[in-house]
Scaffold this motif. Sequence first.
Motif, short mmCIF file in Angstrom:
data_model
loop_
_atom_site.label_atom_id
_atom_site.label_comp_id
_atom_site.label_asym_id
_atom_site.label_seq_id
_atom_site.Cartn_x
_atom_site.Cartn_y
_atom_site.Cartn_z
N CYS A 42 -1.87 15.99 1.10
CA CYS A 42 -1.24 14.98 1.96
C CYS A 42 -2.03 14.83 3.26
CB CYS A 42 0.20 15.40 2.27
SG CYS A 42 1.11 14.14 3.22
N ASP A 44 -0.78 14.59 6.07
CA ASP A 44 -0.02 15.26 7.13
C ASP A 44 -0.93 16.20 7.94
OD1 ASP A 44 1.74 17.20 8.48
OD2 ASP A 44 3.35 16.29 7.30
N ALA A 67 1.42 11.64 0.99
CA ALA A 67 2.20 12.24 -0.11
C ALA A 67 1.35 12.64 -1.32
CB ALA A 67 3.36 11.35 -0.53
N HIS A 98 3.50 19.41 -0.21
CA HIS A 98 4.08 20.29 0.80
C HIS A 98 5.55 19.96 1.00
CE1 HIS A 98 4.15 17.52 4.42
NE2 HIS A 98 3.36 16.83 3.61
N CYS A 101 7.62 16.89 3.36
CA CYS A 101 6.70 15.76 3.35
C CYS A 101 7.44 14.47 3.80
CB CYS A 101 6.11 15.56 1.95
SG CYS A 101 4.90 14.22 1.90
N GLY A 102 6.95 13.89 4.88
CA GLY A 102 7.58 12.68 5.42
C GLY A 102 7.49 11.51 4.45
CO CO Z 1 3.27 14.81 3.40
#
Ligand code: CO
Length: 215
Positions: A42, A44, A67, A98, A101-102
């Motif tokens: 990801c 992130d 994602a 993870h 994850c947003g």
């Molecule tokens: Co994520």
Amino acid sequence: MSDLDPLFDNNRRWVSECLLDDPDYFSRLAALQAPKYLWIGCSDSRVPANQIIGLMPGEVFVHRNIANLVVHTDMNALSVIQFAVQYLKIEHIIVCGHYGCGGVRAAYENNQLGLLDNWLRNIKDIYHAHSEELEAIADPQQKMNRLCEINVMEQVSNVCHTTFVQNAWTNGHKLSVHGIIYDIHNGLLRDLSIRVNGAAQIDDIYQMSPKKKTA
Ligand code: CO
């Protein structure tokens, strides 16, 4: 004075430290890239591939997006996989999701975010395909964690469905595709025990029966 000055300062310090340990560090890296691993993770900022798995520059080829998706119409991800498999001859593809994850959370919710909705739609489809299992989980946090895990599982399959990966197996190239997940709350990786080493592990419909190369 630039807003980026602190980053350039960091960079010069890092170069000095690397050269102190090994004066040939950059000249050696510049001459050859031979990583054994392709990391698909990801975007992130809390999930930086090299730091998490303790690998130096040159040791892991990295693709990151929101994602950690592998979408069969995404030329970016597909090009990375082809290059890594066919030219770098990497031995392991690691799909790393993870918890927290947003992107996965946003896909679960029902808000419009713009263009991003079309990317996250891939995760909505995964939720839909696994809705029976997911909706049986009462705890919202556990449900979200499980969706993050299932997403990894599905992306591992997507990697294996590419012709590049299947051709590599047909040609006797040692290549494993792994699914793992990172916990941003404690920094630990968890092996999801997903490991695909050959086309026999893939559903028939996705098998591409590649012809063995003669060269
Ligand atoms: Co994520």
